[in-house]
Write a protein that holds these residues in place. Structure first.
Motif, PDB file in Angstrom:
ATOM      1  N   GLN A  17     -26.034  -8.916  32.148  1.00  0.00           N
ATOM      2  CA  GLN A  17     -24.797  -9.601  32.535  1.00  0.00           C
ATOM      3  C   GLN A  17     -24.299 -10.481  31.389  1.00  0.00           C
ATOM      4  OE1 GLN A  17     -26.631 -13.219  34.901  1.00  0.00           O
ATOM      5  NE2 GLN A  17     -26.917 -11.364  36.088  1.00  0.00           N
ATOM      6  N   PRO A  18     -23.028 -10.834  31.400  1.00  0.00           N
ATOM      7  CA  PRO A  18     -22.487 -11.642  30.301  1.00  0.00           C
ATOM      8  C   PRO A  18     -23.278 -12.946  30.132  1.00  0.00           C
ATOM      9  CG  PRO A  18     -20.723 -10.895  31.751  1.00  0.00           C
ATOM     10  CD  PRO A  18     -22.009 -10.514  32.409  1.00  0.00           C
ATOM     11  N   GLY A  19     -23.484 -13.322  28.870  1.00  0.00           N
ATOM     12  CA  GLY A  19     -24.122 -14.612  28.607  1.00  0.00           C
ATOM     13  C   GLY A  19     -25.629 -14.551  28.428  1.00  0.00           C
ATOM     14  N   ILE A  20     -26.231 -13.380  28.718  1.00  0.00           N
ATOM     15  CA  ILE A  20     -27.695 -13.301  28.628  1.00  0.00           C
ATOM     16  C   ILE A  20     -28.174 -13.475  27.183  1.00  0.00           C
ATOM     17  CG2 ILE A  20     -29.571 -11.588  28.664  1.00  0.00           C
ATOM     18  CD1 ILE A  20     -29.389 -12.979  31.257  1.00  0.00           C
ATOM     19  N   ALA A  21     -27.498 -12.796  26.245  1.00  0.00           N
ATOM     20  CA  ALA A  21     -27.927 -12.900  24.841  1.00  0.00           C
ATOM     21  C   ALA A  21     -27.886 -14.357  24.386  1.00  0.00           C
ATOM     22  CB  ALA A  21     -27.044 -12.032  23.956  1.00  0.00           C
ATOM     23  N   ALA A  22     -26.838 -15.063  24.778  1.00  0.00           N
ATOM     24  CA  ALA A  22     -26.733 -16.477  24.387  1.00  0.00           C
ATOM     25  C   ALA A  22     -27.861 -17.290  25.002  1.00  0.00           C
ATOM     26  CB  ALA A  22     -25.380 -17.032  24.818  1.00  0.00           C
ATOM     27  N   ARG A  23     -28.264 -16.927  26.225  1.00  0.00           N
ATOM     28  CA  ARG A  23     -29.330 -17.687  26.886  1.00  0.00           C
ATOM     29  C   ARG A  23     -30.707 -17.399  26.288  1.00  0.00           C
ATOM     30  NH1 ARG A  23     -27.046 -16.370  32.507  1.00  0.00           N
ATOM     31  NH2 ARG A  23     -29.146 -16.460  33.353  1.00  0.00           N
ATOM     32  N   ILE A  24     -30.819 -16.246  25.605  1.00  0.00           N
ATOM     33  CA  ILE A  24     -32.085 -15.950  24.907  1.00  0.00           C
ATOM     34  C   ILE A  24     -32.062 -16.574  23.505  1.00  0.00           C
ATOM     35  CG2 ILE A  24     -33.543 -14.131  23.926  1.00  0.00           C
ATOM     36  CD1 ILE A  24     -32.356 -12.242  26.113  1.00  0.00           C
ATOM     37  N   PHE A  25     -31.000 -16.250  22.747  1.00  0.00           N
ATOM     38  CA  PHE A  25     -31.024 -16.607  21.330  1.00  0.00           C
ATOM     39  C   PHE A  25     -30.577 -18.043  21.053  1.00  0.00           C
ATOM     40  CE2 PHE A  25     -30.892 -11.922  21.425  1.00  0.00           C
ATOM     41  CZ  PHE A  25     -32.147 -11.719  20.862  1.00  0.00           C
ATOM     42  N   GLY A  26     -29.876 -18.650  22.011  1.00  0.00           N
ATOM     43  CA  GLY A  26     -29.506 -20.069  21.863  1.00  0.00           C
ATOM     44  C   GLY A  26     -30.745 -20.954  21.759  1.00  0.00           C
ATOM     45  N   PRO A  27     -31.643 -20.882  22.755  1.00  0.00           N
ATOM     46  CA  PRO A  27     -32.844 -21.715  22.692  1.00  0.00           C
ATOM     47  C   PRO A  27     -33.728 -21.415  21.475  1.00  0.00           C
ATOM     48  CG  PRO A  27     -32.546 -20.858  24.911  1.00  0.00           C
ATOM     49  CD  PRO A  27     -31.511 -20.181  24.051  1.00  0.00           C
ATOM     50  N   LEU A  28     -33.747 -20.154  21.024  1.00  0.00           N
ATOM     51  CA  LEU A  28     -34.542 -19.833  19.821  1.00  0.00           C
ATOM     52  C   LEU A  28     -33.921 -20.508  18.596  1.00  0.00           C
ATOM     53  CD1 LEU A  28     -35.301 -16.058  20.543  1.00  0.00           C
ATOM     54  CD2 LEU A  28     -36.966 -17.911  20.462  1.00  0.00           C
ATOM     55  N   ALA A  29     -32.587 -20.471  18.532  1.00  0.00           N
ATOM     56  CA  ALA A  29     -31.905 -21.134  17.403  1.00  0.00           C
ATOM     57  C   ALA A  29     -32.141 -22.644  17.464  1.00  0.00           C
ATOM     58  CB  ALA A  29     -30.416 -20.824  17.438  1.00  0.00           C
ATOM     59  N   ASP A  30     -32.079 -23.200  18.683  1.00  0.00           N
ATOM     60  CA  ASP A  30     -32.311 -24.645  18.823  1.00  0.00           C
ATOM     61  C   ASP A  30     -33.699 -25.036  18.327  1.00  0.00           C
ATOM     62  OD1 ASP A  30     -29.829 -24.829  19.880  1.00  0.00           O
ATOM     63  OD2 ASP A  30     -30.491 -24.921  21.989  1.00  0.00           O
ATOM     64  N   ALA A  31     -34.652 -24.089  18.468  1.00  0.00           N
ATOM     65  CA  ALA A  31     -36.019 -24.379  18.014  1.00  0.00           C
ATOM     66  C   ALA A  31     -36.185 -24.006  16.533  1.00  0.00           C
ATOM     67  CB  ALA A  31     -37.016 -23.590  18.868  1.00  0.00           C
ATOM     68  N   SER A  32     -35.045 -23.737  15.849  1.00  0.00           N
ATOM     69  CA  SER A  32     -35.036 -23.356  14.422  1.00  0.00           C
ATOM     70  C   SER A  32     -35.888 -22.116  14.145  1.00  0.00           C
ATOM     71  CB  SER A  32     -35.528 -24.491  13.525  1.00  0.00           C
ATOM     72  OG  SER A  32     -34.730 -25.600  13.675  1.00  0.00           O
ATOM     73  N   ILE A  33     -35.903 -21.186  15.092  1.00  0.00           N
ATOM     74  CA  ILE A  33     -36.632 -19.932  14.862  1.00  0.00           C
ATOM     75  C   ILE A  33     -35.635 -18.904  14.335  1.00  0.00           C
ATOM     76  CG2 ILE A  33     -37.851 -18.012  15.984  1.00  0.00           C
ATOM     77  CD1 ILE A  33     -39.003 -20.206  17.910  1.00  0.00           C
ATOM     78  N   ASN A  34     -36.001 -18.326  13.202  1.00  0.00           N
ATOM     79  CA  ASN A  34     -35.127 -17.367  12.552  1.00  0.00           C
ATOM     80  C   ASN A  34     -35.316 -15.976  13.149  1.00  0.00           C
ATOM     81  OD1 ASN A  34     -33.284 -16.715  10.611  1.00  0.00           O
ATOM     82  ND2 ASN A  34     -34.438 -17.816   9.011  1.00  0.00           N
ATOM     83  N   VAL A  35     -34.335 -15.512  13.907  1.00  0.00           N
ATOM     84  CA  VAL A  35     -34.420 -14.171  14.494  1.00  0.00           C
ATOM     85  C   VAL A  35     -33.750 -13.204  13.531  1.00  0.00           C
ATOM     86  CG1 VAL A  35     -33.675 -12.707  16.415  1.00  0.00           C
ATOM     87  CG2 VAL A  35     -34.423 -15.060  16.847  1.00  0.00           C
ATOM     88  N   ASP A  36     -34.411 -12.066  13.297  1.00  0.00           N
ATOM     89  CA  ASP A  36     -33.867 -11.137  12.303  1.00  0.00           C
ATOM     90  C   ASP A  36     -33.184  -9.947  12.972  1.00  0.00           C
ATOM     91  OD1 ASP A  36     -33.322  -9.726  10.048  1.00  0.00           O
ATOM     92  OD2 ASP A  36     -35.383  -9.194   9.586  1.00  0.00           O
ATOM     93  N   MET A  37     -33.918  -8.873  13.209  1.00  0.00           N
ATOM     94  CA  MET A  37     -33.281  -7.682  13.797  1.00  0.00           C
ATOM     95  C   MET A  37     -33.172  -7.859  15.311  1.00  0.00           C
ATOM     96  SD  MET A  37     -35.687  -5.035  11.722  1.00  0.00           S
ATOM     97  CE  MET A  37     -34.799  -3.674  11.018  1.00  0.00           C
ATOM     98  N   ILE A  38     -32.091  -7.366  15.890  1.00  0.00           N
ATOM     99  CA  ILE A  38     -31.934  -7.449  17.351  1.00  0.00           C
ATOM    100  C   ILE A  38     -31.413  -6.108  17.861  1.00  0.00           C
ATOM    101  CG2 ILE A  38     -30.753  -8.574  19.291  1.00  0.00           C
ATOM    102  CD1 ILE A  38     -30.328 -11.029  17.537  1.00  0.00           C
ATOM    103  N   VAL A  39     -32.015  -5.574  18.913  1.00  0.00           N
ATOM    104  CA  VAL A  39     -31.414  -4.421  19.597  1.00  0.00           C
ATOM    105  C   VAL A  39     -31.429  -4.657  21.090  1.00  0.00           C
ATOM    106  CG1 VAL A  39     -31.552  -2.288  18.259  1.00  0.00           C
ATOM    107  CG2 VAL A  39     -33.626  -3.228  19.263  1.00  0.00           C
ATOM    108  N   GLN A  40     -30.340  -4.258  21.722  1.00  0.00           N
ATOM    109  CA  GLN A  40     -30.297  -4.337  23.178  1.00  0.00           C
ATOM    110  C   GLN A  40     -29.981  -2.937  23.689  1.00  0.00           C
ATOM    111  OE1 GLN A  40     -27.833  -7.385  24.991  1.00  0.00           O
ATOM    112  NE2 GLN A  40     -27.556  -6.063  26.763  1.00  0.00           N
TER     113      GLN A  40
END
Ligand code: ADP
Ligand code: ASP
Ligand code: MG
Length: 419
Positions: free
Chosen positions: A281-304
């Protein structure tokens, strides 16, 4: 007379004999009448040792104190090099980052340089003295010591070159230039005479640690003429006619013949995480990757993946292995919120990338990569592409095999080197 920056990495200042050798390189340029600023790293192994000490004292520690500890290696090497220079009659003095000052952001452990006051360095040039500057370190606006991330002395050197308006910035290291791939992994790798900023930026960010990524970015935006060359060449060897002792990082239009694939980079120590059965559903990616960014975790490749039933989907992404534990902590906190059924992790992955501006105008480059890997029985977990690179994620055990096979498939093997 020119104004130059000479940077020497850890192996180049690894022991007393090598520091004397560096001093001889500096003397050559100084005697030629140039203004010389030298940027040095810590002696090889020293920064790793210091990082180890911080981990031994506490697994979670104050990043400001981490920087105080790990920046210490450079203090020793600048002092020793200044002494070695004085010993052979070259007037020199050392500077720590905060003394210049090299001003940075306050992101401890990965600070960015915001400004370098060049006046102290240029005043030293007026006195016909050499400035020996500690790489890797700076000072935040709060007056705390900072470091620029591993390999950061390259960035210090380019930033100094930009600040003093240097005619060139020479990065002396333990290889004599940038190769088609890491020459330690593939003996048939060939030395490149020139490589474009853009390609070097990709190579560096995809794992070729010969230059820190940020240094290439800075050289590109500030038009710094950057060369990678060997500190093991004899200091009194005559300079080649074309002035290119190593590899020049330059604009694309300065390169006559452009290969389709210029180089291959690899990064081991990647980890793959798959979130299974996440709500589609809309907004899921933001709810996953937002908190990771807030924790300064560098996410590289992404596939959904596309949801087969229109309700649930799987999301796969990669982080560096040493961030896996922290990533899993964040996932544990958000798992309920994103309605995730299960989590899979694969901690031993490698990312292999082919890089080349020629890819822009050639079809079939990716196809060849996939065929070569398939022929070797190597499974591809994730693929990502940009205009001038293709990256694949594979099991780490196959990294070496994949790099070697691709290197030869794209015609990069240096035929004069025995396999
Ligand atoms: P320094 O201590 O001088 O900064 P580094 O160890 O950071 O040196 O970088 C030099 C190393 O980079 C080489 O010894 C080599 O193994 C590695 N390397 C990785 N990819 C490449 C490449 N494409 N070309 C040259 N060197 C590479
Ligand atoms: N000494 C630092 C490191 O090992 C910086 C550098 O070598 O560029 O990361
Ligand atoms: Mg380095």
């Amino acid at each position: 007379m020119a104004r130059i920056v000479m940077k020497f990495g850890g192996t180049s200042v690894g022991d007393i004999a090598r520091i004397r050798n560096v001093a001889a390189h500096v003397k050559r340029e100084f005697d030629a009448g140039h203004d010389v600023a030298v940027v040095v790293s810590a002696m090889s192994g020293e920064t790793n040792r210091l990082v180890g000490l911080t981990r031994d004292i506490a697994r979670v520690h104050d990043a400001r104190e981490y920087d105080v500890v790990v920046s210490a290696g450079e203090q020793v090497s600048v002092g020793l090099l200044a002494m070695a220079l004085q010993d052979i009659g070259v007037a020199a003095r050392s500077w720590l980052g905060w003394q210049i000052p090299v001003k940075t952001s306050d992101v401890h452990g990965a600070a960015r340089i915001s400004n370098i006051d060049a006046s102290a360095i240029t005043a030293l040039f007026e006195e016909k003295r050499v400035a020996v500057i500690a790489g890797f370190q700076g000072v935040s606006s709060a007056g705390r010591l900072t470091t620029l991330g591993r390999g950061g002395s390259d960035t210090s050197a380019v930033a100094v070159a930009a600040a003093i308006n240097a005619d060139r910035c020479d990065i002396y290291t333990d290889v004599d230039g940038v190769y088609t791939t890491d020459p330690r992994l593939v003996p048939q790798a060939g030395k490149l005479e020139r490589i474009s900023y853009e390609e070097m930026l990709e190579m560096a960010s995809l794992g070729a640690k010969v230059l820190q990524t940020r240094s290439v970015e800075l050289a590109m935006t500030r038009h710094v003429r950057l060369q990678v060359r060997s500190s093991f060449d004899a200091p009194d060897a005559p300079e080649p006619q074309n002035g290119l002792a190593g590899t020049l990082i330059c604009n694309e239009d300065e390169i006559m013949e452009q290969e389709i694939v210029s180089g291959i980079a690899y990064a081991r120590s990647e980890a793959k995480i798959t979130l299974l059965g996440v709500a589609d559903q809309p907004g899921i990616a933001a709810r996953i990757f937002g908190p990771l960014a807030d924790a300064s975790i560098n996410v590289d490749m992404i596939v959904q993946n596309v949801a087969a039933d229109g309700a649930k989907t799987d999301v796969t992404f990669t982080v560096s292995q040493d961030e896996l534990e922290r990533t899993m902590d964040v996932i544990a906190q958000i798992r309920e919120d994103i309605d995730c059924a299960d989590v899979n992790t694969a901690p031993d992955m490698a990312k292999i990338s082919i890089v080349g501006v020629g890819m822009r105008s050639h079809a079939g480059v990716a196809q060849k990569m996939f065929t070569v890997l398939a022929d070797k029985g190597i499974n591809i977990h994730v693929i990502s592409t940009s205009e001038i690179k293709i990256s694949v994620l594979i099991d780490s055990d196959y990294a070496e095999l994949a790099v070697r096979a691709l290197h030869s498939a794209y015609g990069l093997d240096d035929e004069t080197v025995d396999a």
